[in-house]
Design a protein around this motif. Structure first.
Motif, PDB file in Angstrom:
ATOM      1  N   UNK A  36       2.823   5.784   7.507  1.00 41.49           N
ATOM      2  CA  UNK A  36       2.035   5.256   8.617  1.00 41.49           C
ATOM      3  C   UNK A  36       1.140   6.373   9.136  1.00 41.49           C
ATOM      4  N   UNK A  37      -0.148   6.098   9.210  1.00 42.36           N
ATOM      5  CA  UNK A  37      -1.133   7.066   9.700  1.00 42.36           C
ATOM      6  C   UNK A  37      -1.935   6.411  10.815  1.00 42.36           C
ATOM      7  N   UNK A  38      -2.206   7.146  11.871  1.00 41.67           N
ATOM      8  CA  UNK A  38      -2.947   6.581  12.990  1.00 41.67           C
ATOM      9  C   UNK A  38      -3.756   7.651  13.708  1.00 41.67           C
ATOM     10  N   UNK A  39      -4.893   7.242  14.237  1.00 43.15           N
ATOM     11  CA  UNK A  39      -5.698   8.088  15.128  1.00 43.15           C
ATOM     12  C   UNK A  39      -6.045   7.304  16.395  1.00 43.15           C
ATOM     13  N   UNK A  40      -5.102   6.498  16.867  1.00 42.53           N
ATOM     14  CA  UNK A  40      -5.336   5.684  18.047  1.00 42.53           C
ATOM     15  C   UNK A  40      -5.534   6.552  19.293  1.00 42.53           C
ATOM     16  N   UNK A  41      -6.304   6.037  20.245  1.00 38.21           N
ATOM     17  CA  UNK A  41      -6.494   6.714  21.523  1.00 38.21           C
ATOM     18  C   UNK A  41      -5.233   6.654  22.365  1.00 38.21           C
ATOM     19  N   UNK A  42      -5.086   7.647  23.258  1.00 39.42           N
ATOM     20  CA  UNK A  42      -3.993   7.623  24.204  1.00 39.42           C
ATOM     21  C   UNK A  42      -2.674   8.063  23.601  1.00 39.42           C
ATOM     22  N   UNK A  43      -1.608   7.851  24.377  1.00 34.87           N
ATOM     23  CA  UNK A  43      -0.253   8.220  23.940  1.00 34.87           C
ATOM     24  C   UNK A  43       0.693   7.057  24.189  1.00 34.87           C
ATOM     25  N   UNK A  44       1.679   6.939  23.316  1.00 41.68           N
ATOM     26  CA  UNK A  44       2.664   5.873  23.398  1.00 41.68           C
ATOM     27  C   UNK A  44       2.861   5.178  22.069  1.00 41.68           C
ATOM     28  N   UNK A  45       1.882   5.322  21.171  1.00 38.02           N
ATOM     29  CA  UNK A  45       1.929   4.618  19.897  1.00 38.02           C
ATOM     30  C   UNK A  45       2.921   5.230  18.904  1.00 38.02           C
ATOM     31  N   UNK A  46       3.090   6.536  18.947  1.00 35.65           N
ATOM     32  CA  UNK A  46       3.964   7.187  17.967  1.00 35.65           C
ATOM     33  C   UNK A  46       5.401   6.698  18.118  1.00 35.65           C
ATOM     34  N   UNK A  47       5.867   6.596  19.358  1.00 33.64           N
ATOM     35  CA  UNK A  47       7.220   6.118  19.602  1.00 33.64           C
ATOM     36  C   UNK A  47       7.419   4.712  19.037  1.00 33.64           C
ATOM     37  N   UNK A  48       6.404   3.888  19.130  1.00 34.79           N
ATOM     38  CA  UNK A  48       6.492   2.521  18.596  1.00 34.79           C
ATOM     39  C   UNK A  48       6.524   2.543  17.066  1.00 34.79           C
ATOM     40  N   UNK A  49       5.710   3.387  16.446  1.00 31.07           N
ATOM     41  CA  UNK A  49       5.698   3.473  14.986  1.00 31.07           C
ATOM     42  C   UNK A  49       7.044   3.971  14.449  1.00 31.07           C
ATOM     43  N   UNK A  50       7.684   4.865  15.186  1.00 28.88           N
ATOM     44  CA  UNK A  50       8.960   5.418  14.737  1.00 28.88           C
ATOM     45  C   UNK A  50      10.078   4.373  14.734  1.00 28.88           C
ATOM     46  N   UNK A  51       9.861   3.246  15.357  1.00 28.66           N
ATOM     47  CA  UNK A  51      10.841   2.162  15.281  1.00 28.66           C
ATOM     48  C   UNK A  51      10.804   1.460  13.918  1.00 28.66           C
ATOM     49  N   UNK A  52       9.734   1.673  13.154  1.00 28.30           N
ATOM     50  CA  UNK A  52       9.558   0.985  11.870  1.00 28.30           C
ATOM     51  C   UNK A  52       9.419   1.939  10.681  1.00 28.30           C
ATOM     52  N   UNK A  97       9.561  11.369   8.754  1.00 22.11           N
ATOM     53  CA  UNK A  97       8.826  12.104   7.719  1.00 22.11           C
ATOM     54  C   UNK A  97       7.697  11.289   7.095  1.00 22.11           C
ATOM     55  N   UNK A  98       7.599  10.006   7.460  1.00 26.21           N
ATOM     56  CA  UNK A  98       6.541   9.152   6.937  1.00 26.21           C
ATOM     57  C   UNK A  98       5.429   8.893   7.966  1.00 26.21           C
ATOM     58  N   UNK A  99       5.511   9.520   9.129  1.00 23.43           N
ATOM     59  CA  UNK A  99       4.535   9.284  10.197  1.00 23.43           C
ATOM     60  C   UNK A  99       3.575  10.463  10.299  1.00 23.43           C
ATOM     61  N   UNK A 100       2.286  10.151  10.235  1.00 17.67           N
ATOM     62  CA  UNK A 100       1.211  11.135  10.382  1.00 17.67           C
ATOM     63  C   UNK A 100       0.271  10.602  11.455  1.00 17.67           C
ATOM     64  N   UNK A 118       0.813  -1.222   0.000  1.00 17.67           N
ATOM     65  CA  UNK A 118       0.000   0.000   0.000  1.00 17.67           C
ATOM     66  C   UNK A 118       0.844   1.267   0.000  1.00 17.67           C
ATOM     67  N   UNK A 119       0.188   2.381  -0.291  1.00 16.91           N
ATOM     68  CA  UNK A 119       0.834   3.684  -0.130  1.00 16.91           C
ATOM     69  C   UNK A 119       0.936   4.048   1.345  1.00 16.91           C
ATOM     70  N   UNK A 120      -0.068   3.601   2.103  1.00 22.14           N
ATOM     71  CA  UNK A 120      -0.170   4.048   3.489  1.00 22.14           C
ATOM     72  C   UNK A 120      -0.807   2.968   4.356  1.00 22.14           C
ATOM     73  N   UNK A 169       7.632  -7.600   8.341  1.00 20.47           N
ATOM     74  CA  UNK A 169       8.166  -8.188   7.110  1.00 20.47           C
ATOM     75  C   UNK A 169       7.616  -7.552   5.843  1.00 20.47           C
ATOM     76  N   UNK A 170       6.474  -6.852   5.921  1.00 19.83           N
ATOM     77  CA  UNK A 170       5.945  -6.236   4.701  1.00 19.83           C
ATOM     78  C   UNK A 170       6.042  -4.707   4.691  1.00 19.83           C
ATOM     79  N   UNK A 171       6.639  -4.094   5.702  1.00 20.00           N
ATOM     80  CA  UNK A 171       6.852  -2.650   5.677  1.00 20.00           C
ATOM     81  C   UNK A 171       7.970  -2.308   4.703  1.00 20.00           C
ATOM     82  N   UNK A 172       7.791  -1.175   3.969  1.00 19.30           N
ATOM     83  CA  UNK A 172       8.802  -0.716   3.012  1.00 19.30           C
ATOM     84  C   UNK A 172       9.140   0.756   3.290  1.00 19.30           C
ATOM     85  N   UNK A 173      10.365   1.194   2.961  1.00 17.43           N
ATOM     86  CA  UNK A 173      10.813   2.547   3.311  1.00 17.43           C
ATOM     87  C   UNK A 173       9.963   3.666   2.718  1.00 17.43           C
TER      88      UNK A 173
END
Length: 327
Positions: free
Chosen positions: A100-116, A120-123, A71-73, A92-96
């Motif tokens: 990644x886009x998210x509207x999850x509740x709470x805080x803590x998820x962004x730091x986890x997404x930044x590991x993958x 500049x690809x995180x919204x 996917x694009x996103x 295994x299927x993430x590509x550079x």
């Protein structure tokens, strides 16, 4: 545009189905076996709106280990405590080049997404959208089509061409996106909102409208909002709403937009699942502690929810024992 929704729960299904309806190509990746198997069995997901017009919507759904799409996103909608494990299963299927886009509740998820994903690809954003998962592969969109609003921002606070295309697709799907350049202030606005509505409605087992109708609701909301804003200001966060605007948002969503809705935290508690209170009220408590500020009302509520969780687990054990005895 091509999207892959990771987490085919209530909100993941709402975003994915409506983006699909708007003409996008959408896949779903989910790890909850009853959900995935039911979708495979019936050929899609049953969708209702305000408990009416239940109909089957065909969707493509995969387990993480089986997915080979490009996917694009990715759109991430999981509980905070589920995200780290799901990211490992999906890595295994993430590509550079993917976003990644998210509207999850709470805080803590962004730091986890930044590991993958690259910064500049995180919204990320927030969604004031009410949705209920009735059971596996059965979702109920609360509110008329187009109900609800959302904010989003780039992690870098520098919108690029893809961001504007994403906003356009979200707008076509009638999510009413508002793009900001204030990342933390955007996310914390929803944390503060949830720290009031989700937590209090859960503790007292009531709808958002029932809470808002209580004569002392504004006073309770103000106490929690003021304490949360005191925390955020000490951490240098520029909030996108004033304190009064945050209270107005609580009242509008509770009284006008979704008065009959039970928040997601209530749904978790009611279904004997762990809540995300540590990532909402608990997050504000920990952020305050960094600055020697005691967010004591939020701390008290966090403890209350955990006590209630213990009570629900005891209730579940009793129900399970009764079921065994009845066999």
């Amino acid at each position: 545009m091509k999207f892959t929704v990771v987490g085919a729960g209530a909100m993941g299904l709402r975003y994915g189905v409506l983006l699909q309806d708007a003409g996008n190509e959408v896949d779903f990746v989910d790890g909850w076996e009853p959900n995935v198997e039911k979708m495979h069995e019936q050929g899609g997901v049953y969708v209702s709106r305000d408990h009416e017009d239940k109909h089957l919507v065909p969707v493509n759904v995969y387990y993480p280990e089986d997915y080979k799409g490009d996917p694009d996103c990715y759109i991430f909608f999981l509980k905070q405590m589920q995200l780290a494990d799901m990211l490992k299963r999906c890595a295994h299927f993430f590509k550079p080049n993917q976003y990644a886009f998210t509207c999850m509740n709470g805080m803590g998820h962004v730091e986890k997404l930044l590991q993958y994903f690259k910064p500049e690809k995180v919204i990320a954003g927030t969604a004031l959208v009410a949705t209920v998962l009735n059971g596996p592969a059965d979702v109920d969109f609360i509110g008329k089509r187009g109900a609800g609003t959302m904010n989003l921002a780039n992690y870098t606070e520098k919108p690029d061409d893809f961001t504007h295309r994403l906003v356009a697709e979200l707008d076509k799907a009638q999510f009413h996106p508002n793009l900001t350049t204030n990342f933390r202030g955007t996310l914390l606005a929803k944390v503060v909102f949830n720290s009031v509505v989700n937590t209090l409605c859960t503790m007292f087992e009531m709808t958002m409208g029932e809470f808002a109708d209580y004569e002392g609701a504004d006073e309770m909301s103000r106490q929690l909002i003021d304490e949360a804003y005191d925390v955020c200001e000490r951490d240098g966060i520029q909030m996108i709403n004033t304190r009064q605007e945050e209270l107005d948002s609580v009242n509008y969503v509770s009284k006008v937009a979704n008065p009959l809705h039970y928040p997601s935290m209530y749904q978790d508690m009611h279904n004997y699942r762990p809540t995300e209170v540590d990532y909402i009220n608990g997050y504000l408590v920990k952020l305050g502690q960094k600055h020697n500020y005691n967010a004591k009302t939020h701390a008290f509520l966090t403890h209350e929810v955990h006590l209630a969780e213990r009570g629900k687990q005891r209730e579940l054990q009793q129900l399970q024992s009764q079921a065994v005895a009845a066999r």
